[in-house]
Design a protein around this motif. Structure first.
Motif, short mmCIF file in Angstrom:
data_model
loop_
_atom_site.label_atom_id
_atom_site.label_comp_id
_atom_site.label_asym_id
_atom_site.label_seq_id
_atom_site.Cartn_x
_atom_site.Cartn_y
_atom_site.Cartn_z
N ALA A 103 35.83 -6.18 -23.65
CA ALA A 103 36.90 -5.23 -24.25
C ALA A 103 38.21 -6.11 -24.70
CB ALA A 103 37.15 -4.23 -23.37
N VAL A 104 38.35 -7.18 -23.89
CA VAL A 104 39.44 -8.00 -23.95
C VAL A 104 39.17 -8.87 -25.46
CG1 VAL A 104 40.96 -9.95 -23.16
CG2 VAL A 104 39.99 -8.18 -21.60
N TYR A 127 23.99 -5.34 -24.80
CA TYR A 127 25.05 -4.56 -25.01
C TYR A 127 26.09 -5.60 -25.33
CZ TYR A 127 29.47 -2.22 -23.96
OH TYR A 127 30.82 -1.73 -24.13
N GLU A 128 26.13 -6.86 -24.64
CA GLU A 128 27.08 -7.90 -24.90
C GLU A 128 26.88 -8.09 -26.56
OE1 GLU A 128 25.94 -8.51 -20.66
OE2 GLU A 128 25.08 -7.80 -22.57
N TYR A 129 25.65 -8.66 -27.12
CA TYR A 129 25.44 -8.59 -28.31
C TYR A 129 25.88 -7.76 -29.24
CZ TYR A 129 23.22 -10.48 -32.66
OH TYR A 129 22.95 -10.92 -33.86
N TYR A 130 25.34 -6.56 -29.12
CA TYR A 130 25.86 -5.60 -30.17
C TYR A 130 27.49 -5.46 -30.28
CZ TYR A 130 21.11 -3.94 -30.65
OH TYR A 130 19.68 -4.06 -30.81
N HIS A 131 27.99 -5.54 -29.23
CA HIS A 131 29.60 -5.04 -29.30
C HIS A 131 30.29 -6.46 -29.31
CE1 HIS A 131 29.09 -1.13 -27.93
NE2 HIS A 131 28.19 -1.50 -27.25
N ALA A 179 23.03 -0.57 -28.28
CA ALA A 179 24.28 -0.42 -29.03
C ALA A 179 25.22 0.70 -28.84
CB ALA A 179 23.81 -0.39 -30.47
N TYR A 180 24.62 1.52 -27.95
CA TYR A 180 25.44 2.74 -27.55
C TYR A 180 25.83 2.99 -26.29
CZ TYR A 180 23.25 3.33 -32.39
OH TYR A 180 22.76 3.12 -33.73
N VAL A 181 24.94 2.71 -25.41
CA VAL A 181 25.15 2.89 -23.81
C VAL A 181 25.71 1.75 -23.22
CG1 VAL A 181 24.15 3.59 -21.79
CG2 VAL A 181 23.19 4.49 -24.16
N PRO A 182 26.90 1.80 -22.48
CA PRO A 182 27.62 0.54 -21.83
C PRO A 182 26.98 0.54 -20.49
CG PRO A 182 29.07 2.40 -21.86
CD PRO A 182 28.04 3.11 -22.92
N SER A 203 24.45 -13.82 -22.50
CA SER A 203 24.00 -12.74 -22.65
C SER A 203 22.85 -13.03 -23.82
CB SER A 203 24.86 -11.57 -23.21
OG SER A 203 25.90 -11.61 -22.47
N VAL A 204 21.77 -12.22 -23.80
CA VAL A 204 20.66 -12.52 -24.83
C VAL A 204 20.88 -11.51 -25.98
CG1 VAL A 204 18.89 -13.30 -23.26
CG2 VAL A 204 19.11 -10.70 -23.79
N PRO A 205 20.19 -11.84 -27.27
CA PRO A 205 20.28 -10.89 -28.35
C PRO A 205 19.75 -9.66 -28.05
CG PRO A 205 19.50 -13.00 -28.77
CD PRO A 205 19.47 -13.14 -27.52
#
Length: 331
Positions: A236-237, A262-266, A26-29, A257-259
């Motif tokens: 980002a887009v 990073y993809e899910y959270y953002h 959730a915080y680290v890209p 992407s799975v739950p």
């Protein structure tokens, strides 16, 4: 027995730390530290092992069982993104959406047409629909053509824009935003297909040969890490489209992407996961591997109320199951 319990304790603590690392997505890209994102892929295994060890401590009458049980509450929301049991909602839906990765229509265009016509959906969102294939659905008109994704709607399309376009060499992702009018109000529908990992079964199947299996694992990681970083750019887009939308948003598609990634959270930030709000049972939507994999999603703005979410396992028209959702729209 003390030695066994010590080993179990060390193992349990290790699994706990790995699960905490997963939450850091959730915080680290990925461009900063991609390894946390790898942990999200193993979440079903990690949480299953954590629960079994917690049960072991409880039945062993160890106080640490209660400690691990309380610590496990940190991962409750993470579990509900995979398995959920929402109460039945009695409201009459205003909108039904089918989102489906059709695997380029390889299981038969006619079969897909027959299935979609049986659903009486208001909007159909396709990913990997097969750009050269033509579908005809009762009461639905196709939106602007795209090579990887497309949309069919009962409602009038006001505006359409490509957000991400594939170049077929480096980037195979695609995303569009389509503004449609439903009962006098405008909604933004974002249909997306993030960069695929391009795995085949033989690439991820371990054969028991230590050297070959080790090389397979290395090859998998070599594909995963660059793709995670591409996803960060693509997200980002899409986030810009969501945040700048003057209309309520429905964001759906194959996220690859799975739950808890990073993809899910953002992507879910500021939106609601329709499965968490209204789903029952397992959200696993990709069935080609014998492993629980959820990569298909439907997210909505707060003003849109999900009433039902179903992964339809009654049909096999692709390596994905169709996702059926209904909603109550704002008045």
């Amino acid at each position: 027995m003390k030695v066994v319990r010590l080993i179990f304790l060390i193992l349990h603590l290790g699994i706990f730390l790995l699960l905490v690392g997963m939450l850091l997505n959730a915080y680290v890209p990925p461009k900063v530290f991609p390894w946390f994102n790898l942990l999200s892929l193993g979440f079903p295994i990690l949480i299953s092992a954590y629960i079994l060890l917690t049960i072991f401590w409880i039945f062993s009458w160890k106080k640490r069982g209660i400690v691990f049980l309380l610590l496990g509450l940190l991962f409750f929301n993470s579990v509900t993104r995979w398995i959920n049991y929402s109460s039945v909602k009695s409201e009459t839906p205003d909108l039904k959406i089918v989102s489906f990765n059709a695997k380029n229509g390889g299981f038969g265009v006619k079969n897909i047409e027959s299935y979609i016509n049986s659903q009486n959906a208001d909007i159909v969102l396709f990913q990997e629909y097969g750009g050269n294939k033509k579908y005809h659905f009762e009461g639905l008109k196709e939106g602007p053509e795209s090579p990887i994704i497309t949309m069919f709607s009962k409602y009038r399309i006001i505006d359409h824009k490509q957000l991400i376009e594939s170049d077929y060499e480096y980037n195979n992702a695609y995303a569009t935003q389509t503004d449609i009018e439903i009962k006098g109000k405008t909604y933004r529908i974002i249909n997306m297909y993030l960069q695929p990992f391009k795995f085949e079964k033989k690439m991820v199947k371990l054969d028991g040969n230590s050297e070959e299996d080790k090389q397979k694992v290395k090859d998998v990681v070599k594909r995963l890490i660059p793709t995670f970083k591409m996803h960060q750019e693509q997200i980002a887009v899409i986030r810009k489209s969501v945040e700048n939308s003057p209309y309520p948003v429905i964001l759906a598609g194959d996220f690859n992407s799975v739950p808890n990634s990073y993809e899910y959270y953002h992507l879910v930030d500021g939106l609601k996961d329709a499965f968490v709000e209204a789903g029952k049972g397992s959200a696993t939507s990709f069935h080609d591997y014998k492993f629980p994999i959820r990569i298909d999603y439907v997210f909505t703005s707060e003003s849109i109320q999900p009433l039902s979410y179903k992964v339809d396992r009654s049909v096999k028209l692709s390596d994905h199951y169709p996702v059926l959702t209904t909603f109550k729209l704002e008045r």
